[in-house]
Write a protein that holds these residues in place. Structure first.
Motif, PDB file in Angstrom:
ATOM      1  N   SER A  99      -3.087 -39.399 -33.747  1.00  0.00           N
ATOM      2  CA  SER A  99      -3.790 -39.000 -32.528  1.00  0.00           C
ATOM      3  C   SER A  99      -3.618 -37.522 -32.201  1.00  0.00           C
ATOM      4  O   SER A  99      -4.306 -37.010 -31.324  1.00  0.00           O
ATOM      5  N   ARG A 100      -2.713 -36.875 -32.908  1.00  0.00           N
ATOM      6  CA  ARG A 100      -2.424 -35.455 -32.648  1.00  0.00           C
ATOM      7  C   ARG A 100      -3.311 -34.564 -33.515  1.00  0.00           C
ATOM      8  O   ARG A 100      -3.296 -34.644 -34.742  1.00  0.00           O
ATOM      9  N   PRO A 166      -2.850 -36.387 -22.401  1.00  0.00           N
ATOM     10  CA  PRO A 166      -3.475 -35.061 -22.432  1.00  0.00           C
ATOM     11  C   PRO A 166      -2.724 -34.111 -23.358  1.00  0.00           C
ATOM     12  O   PRO A 166      -1.492 -34.011 -23.282  1.00  0.00           O
ATOM     13  N   PRO A 167      -3.423 -33.397 -24.239  1.00  0.00           N
ATOM     14  CA  PRO A 167      -2.762 -32.409 -25.104  1.00  0.00           C
ATOM     15  C   PRO A 167      -2.013 -31.344 -24.305  1.00  0.00           C
ATOM     16  O   PRO A 167      -0.980 -30.843 -24.747  1.00  0.00           O
ATOM     17  N   ALA A 168      -2.541 -31.010 -23.117  1.00  0.00           N
ATOM     18  CA  ALA A 168      -1.876 -30.001 -22.296  1.00  0.00           C
ATOM     19  C   ALA A 168      -0.495 -30.467 -21.865  1.00  0.00           C
ATOM     20  O   ALA A 168       0.440 -29.656 -21.748  1.00  0.00           O
ATOM     21  N   LEU A 169      -0.346 -31.751 -21.631  1.00  0.00           N
ATOM     22  CA  LEU A 169       0.962 -32.285 -21.232  1.00  0.00           C
ATOM     23  C   LEU A 169       1.958 -32.167 -22.372  1.00  0.00           C
ATOM     24  O   LEU A 169       3.138 -31.850 -22.158  1.00  0.00           O
ATOM     25  N   ILE A 170       1.502 -32.407 -23.595  1.00  0.00           N
ATOM     26  CA  ILE A 170       2.377 -32.280 -24.763  1.00  0.00           C
ATOM     27  C   ILE A 170       2.770 -30.819 -24.975  1.00  0.00           C
ATOM     28  O   ILE A 170       3.925 -30.502 -25.267  1.00  0.00           O
ATOM     29  N   GLU A 171       1.793 -29.916 -24.816  1.00  0.00           N
ATOM     30  CA  GLU A 171       2.086 -28.494 -24.965  1.00  0.00           C
ATOM     31  C   GLU A 171       3.096 -28.019 -23.926  1.00  0.00           C
ATOM     32  O   GLU A 171       4.018 -27.248 -24.222  1.00  0.00           O
ATOM     33  N   ILE A 185       9.121 -40.615 -26.514  1.00  0.00           N
ATOM     34  CA  ILE A 185       9.864 -41.603 -25.727  1.00  0.00           C
ATOM     35  C   ILE A 185       9.681 -41.392 -24.231  1.00  0.00           C
ATOM     36  O   ILE A 185       9.462 -42.351 -23.468  1.00  0.00           O
ATOM     37  N   ARG A 186       9.749 -40.130 -23.782  1.00  0.00           N
ATOM     38  CA  ARG A 186       9.757 -39.862 -22.345  1.00  0.00           C
ATOM     39  C   ARG A 186       8.364 -39.684 -21.745  1.00  0.00           C
ATOM     40  O   ARG A 186       8.200 -39.833 -20.531  1.00  0.00           O
ATOM     41  N   ILE A 187       7.371 -39.360 -22.556  1.00  0.00           N
ATOM     42  CA  ILE A 187       6.037 -39.071 -22.007  1.00  0.00           C
ATOM     43  C   ILE A 187       4.984 -40.041 -22.535  1.00  0.00           C
ATOM     44  O   ILE A 187       4.300 -40.705 -21.762  1.00  0.00           O
ATOM     45  N   VAL A 188       4.866 -40.120 -23.865  1.00  0.00           N
ATOM     46  CA  VAL A 188       3.808 -40.943 -24.457  1.00  0.00           C
ATOM     47  C   VAL A 188       4.033 -42.421 -24.165  1.00  0.00           C
ATOM     48  O   VAL A 188       3.098 -43.127 -23.788  1.00  0.00           O
ATOM     49  N   PHE A 189       5.256 -42.891 -24.305  1.00  0.00           N
ATOM     50  CA  PHE A 189       5.531 -44.319 -24.101  1.00  0.00           C
ATOM     51  C   PHE A 189       5.230 -44.772 -22.673  1.00  0.00           C
ATOM     52  O   PHE A 189       4.524 -45.770 -22.474  1.00  0.00           O
ATOM     53  N   PRO A 190       5.720 -44.073 -21.625  1.00  0.00           N
ATOM     54  CA  PRO A 190       5.382 -44.512 -20.255  1.00  0.00           C
ATOM     55  C   PRO A 190       3.885 -44.481 -19.958  1.00  0.00           C
ATOM     56  O   PRO A 190       3.377 -45.333 -19.231  1.00  0.00           O
ATOM     57  N   SER A 293       1.805 -41.835 -14.628  1.00  0.00           N
ATOM     58  CA  SER A 293       0.545 -41.149 -14.419  1.00  0.00           C
ATOM     59  C   SER A 293       0.791 -39.708 -14.006  1.00  0.00           C
ATOM     60  O   SER A 293       1.822 -39.364 -13.453  1.00  0.00           O
ATOM     61  N   ILE A 294      -0.182 -38.857 -14.329  1.00  0.00           N
ATOM     62  CA  ILE A 294      -0.081 -37.442 -13.975  1.00  0.00           C
ATOM     63  C   ILE A 294      -0.430 -37.266 -12.505  1.00  0.00           C
ATOM     64  O   ILE A 294      -1.502 -37.672 -12.071  1.00  0.00           O
TER      65      ILE A 294
END
Length: 296
Positions: A99-100, A166-171, A185-190, A293-294
Motif C-alpha cells: 500500500s506504500r 494518509p501518506p501525510a500522517l506517515i511522513e 503498530i502505533r498508527i496503521v493498526f489503530p 481517527s485524525i
C-alpha cells in the motif's frame, strides 16, 4: 432540520426487524427440534416444530465417546485461534508495504500475490511440499499452514490501507523519528481495526469449517478436527444404516440409527463456539470506526 422519524414509521420498522429476526432464528430452532426428535417420527411425519415424540438418541450416539469429541473441539479451537492470529499478522505485513507508494519492489510483490489467484500448482505438488519437504503429515500445523496467506485477504487489506492511512500522517511520523515497525503498530493498526476484524472473521470461519486439510494430511485420530470428526461420524452412521443386512450382529439396531437427527445434532455442535466470534468481532468493528481517527 428535524431528522426524527414519526412514531408510526418507527413502529413499522421495528415490526419489520422483529419479523426478519424471527425468520433468521427459526431455521436454527427447527434444526434443534429435529435433533431431539425421534427418528421414526421424522420418517412418518417429516420435519415438525412440534413433533409427537422426542428422543436424544442422536446425542447419545455422538457423545458415546465423549473424550474423542472433546479432543476434536480442542484441536479446532487451537487451530482456529492460532491460525487466525498468524494469518492476520502475515496478511497485514504483506499488504502494508504494497500500500506504500514509496516501496521500491511493490509491483513485483503485488504480481506474486496476484499470480497465485490465477494459477495454482495443483493438488499433488501441494501435497508433496507439505508432507515431504515440510514434513507436516500428522502434525497439527498441517491444519494451519496451508491457509495462512490468502491473496484475496491481502488485496482487501492493501486497498483499505491505501484508502484509510494518509501518506501525510506517515511522513509526519517519520519526521518525528518513528521507524516503520512503530508506524505500523502505533498508527496503521489503530486506524485499520475494521479491516483487521473483517479479515479475522473471514479466517476464523475458514479455519473452523475446514475439514479438507484433515482428510488430506491427518491419519492420527487424535488430531482430527471437529468438522472432520463429524464428517466421519455421519459417513459411518449412513454406511451402517444402509448396509445393516450385510453386517453381523444387531441388524435391527443398526437399521434404526438416527441418521437424519445425527446430522442436525452435528450441525448444532459445530456452530457452538463460532457463534461467539460474531459479537467479538462486531465489538471491534464499532471500536475501529472511532479509535485512531485524525482529529483536527
Amino acid at each position: 432540520m428535524n431528522n426524527e422519524i414519526s412514531k408510526t414509521a418507527n413502529l413499522v420498522l421495528n415490526i419489520i426487524f422483529i419479523i426478519v429476526s424471527i425468520l433468521c432464528v427459526l431455521p436454527i430452532v427447527l434444526v434443534f427440534i429435529i435433533s431431539i426428535t425421534d427418528y421414526d417420527s421424522i420418517v412418518k411425519h417429516g420435519y415438525q416444530f412440534f413433533p409427537d415424540k422426542f428422543s436424544l438418541e442422536a446425542y447419545s450416539y455422538i457423545f458415546k465417546d465423549y473424550g474423542v469429541v472433546a479432543r476434536a473441539y480442542g484441536i479446532s479451537i487451537f487451530v482456529t485461534v492460532i491460525g487466525t492470529l498468524i494469518s492476520v499478522l502475515i496478511s497485514s505485513l504483506y499488504a502494508y508495504p504494497l500500500s506504500r507508494g514509496d516501496f521500491k519492489y511493490r509491483n513485483g510483490f503485488a504480481f506474486l500475490i496476484f499470480f497465485t489467484m490465477l494459477f495454482g500448482g495443483g493438488l499433488v505438488p501441494w501435497y508433496i511440499v507439505y508432507t515431504q519437504v515440510l514434513d507436516l503429515k500428522n502434525s497439527i500445523w498441517a491444519l494451519i499452514f496451508p491457509m495462512l496467506l490468502s491473496p484475496f485477504n491481502v488485496l482487501i487489506m492493501k486497498t483499505y490501507f491505501q484508502m484509510t492511512v494518509p501518506p501525510a500522517l506517515i511522513e509526519a511520523s517519520k519526521i518525528d523519528g518513528a521507524g516503520e515497525l512503530r508506524i505500523f503498530i502505533r498508527i496503521v493498526f489503530p486506524l485499520s481495526l475494521p479491516v483487521f476484524a473483517t479479515i479475522g472473521l473471514f479466517n476464523t470461519l475458514h479455519y473452523w469449517n475446514d475439514w479438507f486439510n484433515s482428510m488430506i494430511f491427518i491419519t492420527d485420530t487424535k488430531l482430527y478436527s471437529l468438522q472432520y470428526l463429524m464428517y466421519k461420524m455421519i459417513s459411518q452412521a449412513d454406511y451402517l444404516s444402509r448396509n445393516s443386512s450385510l453386517i453381523q450382529g444387531s441388524v435391527t439396531e443398526l437399521a434404526k440409527l438416527p441418521g437424519e437427527t445425527i446430522r442436525m445434532a452435528m450441525a448444532l455442535i459445530g456452530i457452538g463456539p463460532i457463534v461467539l466470534a460474531y459479537p467479538f468481532f462486531q465489538r471491534y468493528f464499532i471500536k475501529g470506526l472511532t479509535l485512531g481517527s485524525i482529529k483536527g
